[in-house]
Design a protein around this motif. Sequence first.
Motif, PDB file in Angstrom:
ATOM      1  N   SER A 294     -12.648  19.556  13.475  1.00 30.80           N
ATOM      2  CA  SER A 294     -11.794  20.466  14.237  1.00 30.80           C
ATOM      3  C   SER A 294     -12.331  21.881  14.172  1.00 30.80           C
ATOM      4  O   SER A 294     -13.023  22.251  13.243  1.00 30.80           O
ATOM      5  CB  SER A 294     -10.382  20.468  13.647  1.00 30.80           C
TER       6      SER A 294
ATOM      7  N   THR B 118     -13.515  12.942  12.530  1.00 30.65           N
ATOM      8  CA  THR B 118     -12.789  14.126  13.001  1.00 30.65           C
ATOM      9  C   THR B 118     -12.358  15.016  11.838  1.00 30.65           C
ATOM     10  O   THR B 118     -11.729  16.037  12.048  1.00 30.65           O
ATOM     11  CB  THR B 118     -11.538  13.717  13.793  1.00 30.65           C
TER      12      THR B 118
ATOM     13  N   ARG C 251      -7.037  13.900  13.354  1.00 28.49           N
ATOM     14  CA  ARG C 251      -7.057  13.462  14.754  1.00 28.49           C
ATOM     15  C   ARG C 251      -7.690  12.088  14.909  1.00 28.49           C
ATOM     16  O   ARG C 251      -8.552  11.688  14.113  1.00 28.49           O
ATOM     17  CB  ARG C 251      -7.830  14.471  15.607  1.00 28.49           C
TER      18      ARG C 251
END
Lengths: 369, 583
Positions: A364, A296, A336
């Motif tokens: 992201s 992530t 995340r």
Amino acid sequence: MAPDNLPETTHGDHTPVATHEPIPDPGLPAHQWRPTDVDPKAERRAERQVASLFVLAALGAVGFIASYVIFKVGDNPDTIANLGASNLMLGLCLAVTLLGMGAGMIQLARKLMADHEIVEMRHPAASSQADREAAVDILKTGLDESGLGRRPLIRNTLLAAGGVLGLLPVVMLRDLGPLPGDKLDHTIWDIDTWTPEMQAWWTTQNRTLQRVVRDVVGTPIKVTELEIGDLVNAEPEVMFAVDAETKQPIVEGTQLLVDKSKAAVILHRMLPSDIVSAQTLNWSVDGIVCYSKICTHVGCPISLNERTTHHLLCPCHQSTFDLADSGRVLFGPAARALPQLQLTVDDEGYLAAKRDFTEPVGPSFWERG
Amino acid sequence: MDLDTSKIADTNRGTPATAKKPNKAGAVAGWADDRLSLGTLTRVFARKVFPDHWSFMLGEIALWSFVVLLLTGTFLTLWFNPSMSDTVYQGSYAQLRGVPMSDAYSSTLHISFDVRGGLLMRQMHHWSAMLFIAAMFVHMMRTFVTGAFRKPRELNWVIGSLLLLLGILEGFAGYSLPDDLLSGTGLRIADGLVKATPVVGTYMSFFLFGGEFPGDIVIPRLYILHVLLIPGLLLALIGAHMLLLVFHKHTQWAGPGRTEQNVVGFPMLPVYAAKAGGYFFMVFGVTALMGALLSINPIWKYGPYDPSKVTAGSQPDWYMGIAEGLLRIMPNWETHIWGVTLSWNVMIPGQILPMVLFGMIIAWPFLEQWVTGDKREHHLLQRPRNAPTRTAFLAAMVTVYGLLWAAGGNDILATNFHWSLNSITYFMRAAIFVIPPIVFYVTRRWCIGLQRADNDRLLHGYETGIIMRSAEGGYAERHLPISEDAAYTLTARQRDEVHEIESEVDENGVAAPGTRSDRIRAKLSQGMYADNVQKPTAEELEEARHHAEHSHELEAGLDHPAAGHEFDDHALRDADDVPLRQH
């Protein structure tokens, strides 16, 4: 601008600083003769050195051609001391040639060419005051003669036309790529996003749940095949789907890479009692959890598993995720948790995905929310 | 004006009326000069003077590496196929035969294993790229630390900075072309960086890759950037860089006869042409040696790109190391607000800080000039010690660079030294803020200490190593004055002037405009220059000389003037008692 508005090219602005205090400049020291200037023996020695270097250079070039003919590149880059014979010999011969040339020229310049230093005077970079004024006059005359100053309509419409023209290259870049749309929100785990060919293949399978299969080989996985602590790289089974008639893969080429870059997952088996979060437990099967393999942070495939702690480490920037606790970030720059895929078992006992990831996978982005 | 009638035909018969040809070379030169005015160019430029110093060769390494890049790169383009179309490898390298891959990867394997000299050219191309960027860095540090960027050379500093930026981009584009596992991983990270851009990130990513990552068009696009657009820009900027160098004339070190008004050195023809030409061959030759002996980017070991695979210990090329380090030690901050995501963890290290660093590089000459208020031209180089704050700033920046570089390899450090990966990262997060200021302070004091030492040598001479015993039984080391040339060289520098605020208020007692910026300027000037040691004045030198003569007189009164050679074979040698060293 009027000439009298120009900054003066004054002494203080442009003349370089003089540094003669507190000790006056003694001036350039007298020239010193080199041994090659005064000793005929030294001179001849230097001559021989330079000539030898040039001969060496020529020999290197001959050696290069010989190596080119003699040595095969072949499939073995490790022939001599872990170096390919062809690469090594070509490179060494080329180096001898070039270094011989270079050393010869430098030796020639240092030992035999005249070594008198020359003095050149500097001048300020700025133009003279007269030139500056003349330049301003010329520009003013040019502007006057063009009439653009007196005709604002022409000037403004020209500027407008230029501005619009400047937009064209920008507009033309629009077709560099399609708009993102919601492409980043889904992966190939979602059967509804499949192409007609994939859908057609799926109807021949007579199943409702897509299996999680081993990557590279594409074989489906039974719960019993995984030991506690195992980590398996896996893919959605449609990536290995083969057209019944043509025997060709249905997902291939660029599409395969694009789908892989989002849908790749890892399976990890642990004791159900080790699982911390309720969601992780609910979405697991007999202690087997399934997570996105795509970090992530900036999207590297995560692959380093700590078997006993259930921690997963990204080899690119070392973000560490806790597979026992919803893929929570334990360490590193990722912000995340790793998205978890809800697992289940199909009618024949193979691991399958209940549905797509419930959030976008990978790095992201602004619209992600 | 007189007309040279010999060149004008006066008849249609007979032979044309031209001057007799002296010889063949002369004829060719004459032919060319009639059209190109080569004579004037030669007269002006052929004996152009270049000063000699080893540190002036650093930029030359960059220049020649660029030429090597052009030569080897052109060779590679003859076989490289910048396409992401699927193919199945059938070449000589057995381990990958039958493996599906892109044409780009397959043709790179072909160059490596089926073209004679192909691997050599690939390795030389990669090595010279490393040399190119490294040489630019070192050249830039040299320019910085000696103040060679000062007026009138600020624009050439800016051009140089752009060259460095373009060189790094060019390197990254080239690194991405072979489409092996490492280069694809690099692109994946670039995609993550692009996607983190606020508002337009996903659009930029889709436009760059022609759709979703990795798509099938990014390598052809990077290829044309790598072989046409960026090299074209580099070439143009290098041309401008060299033109300005010739126009401004090279800076030189101060010394007897070497002043702000002149440039002393060897002429272009023949000495400098031979030295520079020879140096090109040396750089080329060393690159060939590296290509022969040092394996670099063995893409056949990595395999074709697959977005689901990566190897542990993945590292970018060294010049990307600081970006990598920043990415790795950045805390994981991300803001989710009003339905959008702001990835500070990617934006700050990947976009904002590199731009800040680059902006700082470009702005430095202008900032420094604003603080000093010095609008004069400077052609003499400063010794690093004579600009303590600037030198210390560079040392601090080099420290930042080194720390980030180490941080970019935190996994390698962890596995090699059996350290905790997490501890290294936490350490780096703090070190990046703590260590550079310490380095700054130490370097600055060090420079000032060296300035003091210079003044000592000027005022009291150099230490001879001869111990004198006085009549009272005390011991002292004998100092001798340094040579006049050495003394002049040490003093051939400017005195620093600290900027003072003239007046806080104007004549009406109202706060004067620009007072605030003036106050900042005065503060900076105070901080940067107030502690510097200035060279002695003529009076101080005179007084010191007086003092030295006095002590010599005292020494002369001793019974046995100690020459310092009581215990060596000096008396046996047929030499005058000259100062031991030329200082």
